[in-house]
Design an enzyme around this catalytic site. Structure first.
Site, PDB file in Angstrom:
ATOM      1  N   LYS A 160      23.518  -1.746 -17.129  1.00 18.47           N
ATOM      2  CA  LYS A 160      24.652  -0.838 -16.974  1.00 18.47           C
ATOM      3  C   LYS A 160      24.774  -0.432 -15.505  1.00 18.47           C
ATOM      4  O   LYS A 160      25.858  -0.388 -14.927  1.00 18.47           O
ATOM      5  CB  LYS A 160      24.469   0.404 -17.838  1.00 18.47           C
ATOM      6  CG  LYS A 160      24.209   0.192 -19.329  1.00 18.47           C
ATOM      7  CD  LYS A 160      24.037   1.521 -20.040  1.00 18.47           C
ATOM      8  CE  LYS A 160      23.266   1.427 -21.358  1.00 18.47           C
ATOM      9  NZ  LYS A 160      23.892   0.619 -22.368  1.00 18.47           N
ATOM     10  N   GLU A 192      21.533  10.587 -26.017  1.00 18.22           N
ATOM     11  CA  GLU A 192      20.283   9.913 -25.651  1.00 18.22           C
ATOM     12  C   GLU A 192      19.888  10.144 -24.205  1.00 18.22           C
ATOM     13  O   GLU A 192      18.716  10.365 -23.899  1.00 18.22           O
ATOM     14  CB  GLU A 192      20.411   8.399 -25.901  1.00 18.22           C
ATOM     15  CG  GLU A 192      19.191   7.600 -25.484  1.00 18.22           C
ATOM     16  CD  GLU A 192      19.415   6.096 -25.578  1.00 18.22           C
ATOM     17  OE1 GLU A 192      18.566   5.338 -25.045  1.00 18.22           O
ATOM     18  OE2 GLU A 192      20.428   5.669 -26.163  1.00 18.22           O
ATOM     19  N   GLN A 229      24.980   0.635 -30.621  1.00 15.06           N
ATOM     20  CA  GLN A 229      25.039   1.800 -29.748  1.00 15.06           C
ATOM     21  C   GLN A 229      26.492   2.092 -29.385  1.00 15.06           C
ATOM     22  O   GLN A 229      27.233   1.199 -28.980  1.00 15.06           O
ATOM     23  CB  GLN A 229      24.223   1.573 -28.481  1.00 15.06           C
ATOM     24  CG  GLN A 229      24.139   2.799 -27.594  1.00 15.06           C
ATOM     25  CD  GLN A 229      23.278   2.574 -26.364  1.00 15.06           C
ATOM     26  OE1 GLN A 229      23.388   1.566 -25.676  1.00 15.06           O
ATOM     27  NE2 GLN A 229      22.404   3.531 -26.096  1.00 15.06           N
ATOM     28  N   SER A 281      19.361  -4.141 -19.487  1.00 13.70           N
ATOM     29  CA  SER A 281      19.428  -3.015 -20.408  1.00 13.70           C
ATOM     30  C   SER A 281      20.115  -1.832 -19.711  1.00 13.70           C
ATOM     31  O   SER A 281      21.207  -1.981 -19.185  1.00 13.70           O
ATOM     32  CB  SER A 281      18.019  -2.659 -20.904  1.00 13.70           C
ATOM     33  OG  SER A 281      18.078  -1.845 -22.055  1.00 13.70           O
ATOM     34  N   TRP A 330      22.044  -3.771 -31.548  1.00 12.39           N
ATOM     35  CA  TRP A 330      22.202  -2.522 -30.800  1.00 12.39           C
ATOM     36  C   TRP A 330      22.943  -2.746 -29.492  1.00 12.39           C
ATOM     37  O   TRP A 330      23.589  -1.830 -28.975  1.00 12.39           O
ATOM     38  CB  TRP A 330      20.814  -1.930 -30.537  1.00 12.39           C
ATOM     39  CG  TRP A 330      20.821  -0.530 -30.004  1.00 12.39           C
ATOM     40  CD1 TRP A 330      20.414  -0.124 -28.762  1.00 12.39           C
ATOM     41  CD2 TRP A 330      21.230   0.655 -30.682  1.00 12.39           C
ATOM     42  NE1 TRP A 330      20.552   1.236 -28.626  1.00 12.39           N
ATOM     43  CE2 TRP A 330      21.044   1.747 -29.804  1.00 12.39           C
ATOM     44  CE3 TRP A 330      21.736   0.906 -31.970  1.00 12.39           C
ATOM     45  CZ2 TRP A 330      21.356   3.056 -30.160  1.00 12.39           C
ATOM     46  CZ3 TRP A 330      22.042   2.216 -32.312  1.00 12.39           C
ATOM     47  CH2 TRP A 330      21.844   3.274 -31.410  1.00 12.39           C
ATOM     48  N   HIS A 343      14.054  -8.838 -25.836  1.00 14.57           N
ATOM     49  CA  HIS A 343      14.934  -8.088 -24.942  1.00 14.57           C
ATOM     50  C   HIS A 343      14.411  -8.130 -23.509  1.00 14.57           C
ATOM     51  O   HIS A 343      13.246  -7.814 -23.238  1.00 14.57           O
ATOM     52  CB  HIS A 343      15.027  -6.642 -25.439  1.00 14.57           C
ATOM     53  CG  HIS A 343      15.982  -5.782 -24.688  1.00 14.57           C
ATOM     54  ND1 HIS A 343      17.212  -6.211 -24.251  1.00 14.57           N
ATOM     55  CD2 HIS A 343      15.893  -4.472 -24.297  1.00 14.57           C
ATOM     56  CE1 HIS A 343      17.839  -5.230 -23.634  1.00 14.57           C
ATOM     57  NE2 HIS A 343      17.058  -4.167 -23.644  1.00 14.57           N
TER      58      HIS A 343
END
Length: 423
Positions: free
Chosen positions: A235, A288, A280, A231, A335, A371
């Site tokens: 990144k 965010e 997203q 998640s 998303w 997830h």
């Protein structure tokens, strides 16, 4: 025992008031670019014109084209500098002083690695945990996976796990977290090029790599180290692998936009593929959290503003090449931009192909599951293959690039360039 690793002059400087060519020169120094015969004059990037196409990773800003692996090294440096200037913020060079202390657990299962970095009178300390493989058939020095905050894939047999608690290093609760955390205590910087959380995490991980490289106390083999995150931490793992060439294997799990997905493609998927605002995008991300620099907000806040960027995330993945890269995705979460991620990594693999090692990059996109709950039965063999090849030295088959979705990606619609043969 306290071990002094090295003392280096501070490379990081304020760059906000300098012209672009001087900023790029500063970024080149901060990133530790190799001493090659690269062009000394760097052209300014063109950011006035929008294009929906994914930029050519093999064309220098000057218009020259990459024709050799040596050229690619120079172009890689240029891409790294662009990401730092327009998206991530500057990654400083090593601190003036770095020391470490490794406390072995009495039961022999691992230990706590405490690092202290200082610039002049300013100093920070943080601790990473190391857990050795729980198997009598494996002895050190061990290969290792550095997990960002927590490990969300099965612990590979024979591989140590290093947990780097990045959220204390650079906070990322929401937009009020900007500039908070240990990294910003050492590098207080409010310029537009100030580091976002992702590049700050990358800096901390590089200091861990410094310790592993310069000290044998930890029992870790520094030539066989990978990084993994899921998640937002996915990144972070991509950025860490892209900005430290000592990382042998980068595992990017369910990272979505800002990770394995391309900004341009996520914008398209958000409207054209799903027909609703369910993906997203850059515009949402900057409202965010603080993973990216304040400079990036200029592009993200403008309609189609990311189309002005002289790069996209196929080129961030390309910074990892030709080292091992495994991207693990999940179709169950719109998303996470599953079509954008698949398409972006399809284009990124062209960079690996150009360098003659396409199999060093793998992509696996499984069916719906919770997830960050890794589906061993579906993607476990692919994870084992990459860990086996890049951390355990096995002769594994890593030629994997697949999605369980019924969508397709027509690469010819999104690029107007061809990958050269640099092998």
């Amino acid at each position: 025992m306290l071990i002094e690793l090295f003392k280096l002059e501070l490379l990081h400087r304020q760059a906000s008031d300098r012209p672009p060519t001087q900023i790029l020169a500063i970024l080149r120094a901060a990133s530790g670019a190799p001493a090659l015969e690269c062009p000394t004059e760097t052209a300014n990037p063109s950011i006035a014109t929008k294009t929906p196409l994914l930029p050519d990773p093999f064309e220098f800003l000057s218009g020259a084209h990459v024709a050799s692996k040596e050229d690619w090294t120079c172009r890689r440096n240029e891409i790294s500098q662009l990401f730092q200037q327009y998206e991530l913020g500057v990654k400083p060079g090593p601190s003036q002083n770095l020391q470490s202390d490794f406390y072995h657990y009495q039961n022999g299962t691992g230990g706590n690695l405490t690092l202290t970095a200082s610039n002049g009178d300013q100093a920070i300390s943080w601790t990473a945990t190391i857990v050795y493989p729980n198997s009598p058939k494996h002895t050190g020095p061990y290969p290792a996976l550095i997990a960002l905050d927590l490990l969300t894939v099965p612990v590979p047999d024979g591989v140590a796990v290093i947990t780097f608690f990045v959220s204390e290093f650079a906070q990322q609760d929401n937009t009020t977290s900007r500039g908070k955390g240990l990294f910003y205590e050492l590098y207080p910087d409010t310029s537009p090029e100030a580091a976002g959380a992702l590049i700050a995490w990358s800096w901390g991980l590089s200091r861990i790599m410094d310790v592993l490289t310069n000290s044998s106390d930890t029992g870790i083999d520094p030539t066989r180290v990978g990084v993994v995150g899921c998640s937002r931490w996915g990144k972070g793992s991509l950025v860490a692998g892209a900005f430290d060439e000592r990382i042998a294997l980068t595992i990017v799990q369910e990272s979505g936009s800002g990770g394995a997905a391309c900004w341009r493609l996520s914008d398209v998927e958000n409207v054209s593929v799903n027909g609703a605002d369910t993906v997203q995008t850059a515009h949402e991300i900057v409202t965010e959290n603080v993973w990216f620099s304040t400079e990036f907000e200029v592009f993200a806040s403008e309609v189609d503003g990311t189309q002005r960027l002289p790069f996209d995330h196929h080129m961030l993945a390309g910074l990892v090449a030709p080292r091992g890269l495994l991207v693990i995705d999940n179709l169950g979460y719109e998303w996470l931009s599953p079509w954008s991620s698949y398409g972006c990594m399809t284009v990124a693999r062209q960079i690996y192909k150009a360098l003659g090692d396409q199999q060093a990059m793998g992509y696996t996109e499984a069916a719906n599951h919770t997830h960050c709950q890794f589906p061993v039965e579906d993607q476990g063999a692919e994870l084992d293959a990459f860990v086996g090849k890049y951390l355990l030295g096995e002769q594994s088959q890593t030629d994997v690039f697949r999605t369980e979705a019924n969508f397709t990606f027509d690469i010819a619609m999104w690029i107007d360039w061809e990958a050269p043969d640099l092998s």
